[in-house]
Scaffold this active site. Sequence first.
Site, short mmCIF file in Angstrom:
data_model
loop_
_atom_site.label_atom_id
_atom_site.label_comp_id
_atom_site.label_asym_id
_atom_site.label_seq_id
_atom_site.Cartn_x
_atom_site.Cartn_y
_atom_site.Cartn_z
N ASP A 19 11.82 -0.46 0.47
CA ASP A 19 11.14 -2.09 0.64
C ASP A 19 11.17 -2.32 -0.48
O ASP A 19 9.25 -2.60 -0.79
CB ASP A 19 10.11 -2.25 1.98
CG ASP A 19 10.20 -3.50 0.91
OD1 ASP A 19 10.14 -4.77 1.40
OD2 ASP A 19 8.50 -3.88 2.81
C1 SPV Z 1 7.40 -6.54 6.37
O1 SPV Z 1 7.23 -5.99 8.10
O2 SPV Z 1 7.77 -6.13 5.33
C2 SPV Z 1 6.16 -6.42 5.83
C3 SPV Z 1 5.02 -5.87 6.70
O3 SPV Z 1 5.71 -7.26 5.11
S1 SPV Z 1 4.35 -4.88 5.65
O4 SPV Z 1 5.28 -3.85 5.83
O5 SPV Z 1 3.03 -4.06 6.28
O6 SPV Z 1 3.80 -4.77 3.78
MG MG Z 2 7.78 -7.21 3.76
#
Ligand code: SPV
Ligand code: MG
Length: 290
Positions: free
Chosen positions: A60
């Site tokens: 991510d």
């Molecule tokens: C997501 O679910 O992509 C979020 C929350 O932004 S976190 O992964 O905690 O950043």
């Molecule tokens: Mg996120």
Amino acid sequence: MPERPRTPKPERLRRLLRGADPVRAVGAHNGLTARLAERAGFEAVWSSSFELSASQGLPDASLLGLAEFVDAAEAMDAAVDLPVIADCDTGFGGPLNVAHALRRFERRGVAAICIEDKVFPKMNSFARTAHDLVPTEEFALKLKSGLQARSDPDFLLIARTEALIAGQGVPEALERARAYAAAGADAVLVHSKSTRPDDILEFGARWDGGVPLVAVPTTYGQMHERELFDAGYRIVIYANHGLRAAVSGVTSTLDALAASGRARDVEDGIATMPELFDLQRMPADFKAAP
Ligand code: SPV
Ligand code: MG
């Protein structure tokens, strides 16, 4: 009698926000996972950048683009009768990108988008790395630009501050959140990676920005959603629990199948084909065999 038209989802989300209970959103990344959230009784779907990335086997880390985020959110929106809140990371660029993104999500039926005040490319908030933030005024400009592009006044723009994630403390988080609310944000998500809820609770107690707060109790999961609601958090996002459950479930079934060599041995522990047909909204005439 003709069917009464349903209230549009942005308006429904606003109504839910004025209600006496927390609005619980669950992380999802496609139509099926959104439907599972709906079936379990949650009030909203969080189109999660973490889930979208992880479901493609990617970190991510701002690797996916606007078109992928919009398509995924639209698929979720189409699959459920719930409002979808689209996580838009840093907003895909500067103020013009945020405006463009907001228009695209709004047109595709999504109820809200959320942008965060990190520098692009961002890393997932739980990554052990520096989490640099853009200056407050710069982020406020992004918000204003997005809001000017909105054509449905009920569509929500949620501002997320990563000040606590960046280790900058509650006073900085509050200052930023106040500036974002003053810029017109409809709600403020204050994220924390602490295992203790202290900062989140202090933030809620000192919040005077006049817009609802949003919490993501991943690391401080000992907090009940009702306690968060009482502390001022009207939306509670269970951001990744569905995907993590799926990984555990698939792993244990496939491990068992690899060891056993016989499909029947795992049948009792997995969803049936009729259940899947039902989740797919397969017409009733087509019954799953056997
Ligand atoms: C997501 O679910 O992509 C979020 C929350 O932004 S976190 O992964 O905690 O950043
Ligand atoms: Mg996120």
